[in-house]
Design an enzyme around this catalytic site. Sequence first.
Site, PDB file in Angstrom:
ATOM      1  CG  ASN A  13      17.722  23.229 -35.948  1.00  0.00           C
ATOM      2  OD1 ASN A  13      17.669  24.352 -36.449  1.00  0.00           O
ATOM      3  ND2 ASN A  13      18.757  22.807 -35.228  1.00  0.00           N
ATOM      4  CE  LYS A  15      21.242  21.303 -37.373  1.00  0.00           C
ATOM      5  NZ  LYS A  15      22.322  20.392 -37.033  1.00  0.00           N
ATOM      6  CG  HIS A  98      21.367  23.369 -31.874  1.00  0.00           C
ATOM      7  ND1 HIS A  98      22.607  23.082 -32.387  1.00  0.00           N
ATOM      8  CD2 HIS A  98      20.513  22.434 -32.343  1.00  0.00           C
ATOM      9  CE1 HIS A  98      22.503  22.001 -33.150  1.00  0.00           C
ATOM     10  NE2 HIS A  98      21.250  21.589 -33.141  1.00  0.00           N
ATOM     11  CD  GLU A 100      24.566  22.784 -35.437  1.00  0.00           C
ATOM     12  OE1 GLU A 100      23.738  23.616 -35.851  1.00  0.00           O
ATOM     13  OE2 GLU A 100      24.528  21.580 -35.777  1.00  0.00           O
ATOM     14  CD  GLU A 170      19.341  18.372 -31.021  1.00  0.00           C
ATOM     15  OE1 GLU A 170      18.671  17.939 -31.958  1.00  0.00           O
ATOM     16  OE2 GLU A 170      20.065  19.375 -31.111  1.00  0.00           O
ATOM     17  N   GLY A 176      24.314  15.717 -37.097  1.00  0.00           N
ATOM     18  CA  GLY A 176      24.870  15.937 -38.430  1.00  0.00           C
ATOM     19  C   GLY A 176      25.947  14.937 -38.815  1.00  0.00           C
ATOM     20  CB  SER A 216      21.917  11.309 -37.255  1.00  0.00           C
ATOM     21  OG  SER A 216      23.068  12.117 -37.453  1.00  0.00           O
TER      22      SER A 216
HETATM   23  P1  PGA Z   1      20.699  16.409 -37.524  1.00  0.00           P
HETATM   24  O1  PGA Z   1      20.558  17.705 -36.568  1.00  0.00           O
HETATM   25  O2  PGA Z   1      19.317  15.798 -37.551  1.00  0.00           O
HETATM   26  O3  PGA Z   1      21.126  16.955 -38.849  1.00  0.00           O
HETATM   27  O4  PGA Z   1      21.693  15.523 -36.887  1.00  0.00           O
HETATM   28  C1  PGA Z   1      19.791  17.655 -35.413  1.00  0.00           C
HETATM   29  C2  PGA Z   1      19.879  18.983 -34.711  1.00  0.00           C
HETATM   30  O5  PGA Z   1      20.949  19.603 -34.771  1.00  0.00           O
HETATM   31  O6  PGA Z   1      18.898  19.442 -34.104  1.00  0.00           O
END
Ligand code: PGA
Length: 256
Positions: A13, A15, A98, A100, A170, A176, A216
């Site tokens: 992903n 982003k 997601h 976010e 998630e 993140g 992460s």
């Molecule tokens: P990250 O993001 O691996 O940077 O924690 C995962 C995601 O948001 O799908």
Amino acid sequence: MDKQHRKAIIAGNWKMNKTPKEAAALIDQLIPAVKDAGCEVVICVPFVDLAVALEKTKGTNIRVGAENVHFEAAGAFTGEVSAPMLAEMGVEYVVVGHSERRQYFAETDETVNKRARAAVAAGLKPIICVGESLAQREQGVTEELVRLQVKIALGGMTADDLKNVVIAYEPIWAIGTGRTATAEQAQEVCAAIRKVVGELYGADAALALTVQYGGSMNAGNAAELVAKPDVDGGLIGGASLKADQFAVIVDAAGKG
Ligand code: PGA
């Protein structure tokens, strides 16, 4: 082994990262790095990178996904992109719901459901994201909450639709932050997701469902996470922007 009934998927992903030129450069590194993958490899990229991603990955084992999709096929929704638009381009997957999007763009369980259904109706495969906040985990409501998120997200879908659905667990506190869920925590919630899908659609559908972990996940911890019986790969943010790290994760999932 239950895992033979389903496909492990490692999905990057990206982003809001990578211009089209930068995307092309990263994909050039990714193609040789993941060509022998033992799992499905997907890159979910910004809308403006889709054309170059589709062009570059033609004839390779890398599948392309978008990061969001609107629920209407067309209309007065300035700035949005519809499922038929993505499908016509040759996009195969799309991230839906997601955290976010939920946090910054007012996405709700209901709009997640509408977007996921629109994706399936257009022949796309939604990767539906669910997961709890730190406060919710500390309150002990993770499983209840995730069950509800899954139920609402899948509302109105048939067992046949479900064949094209992926669910990503998630935990928001792990995204993140560098703070990964333990393999046990990931396993526990991924198993709970499979259980609720079994209640809704039966044992066969549950057995065949790909349930990813995300938050992460990186080259150092992927092997332990994907080795868990109900964790079928991962949704990878930060580590998907580095070809060498992404390749290690893909490799781990191929063995998981
Ligand atoms: P990250 O993001 O691996 O940077 O924690 C995962 C995601 O948001 O799908």
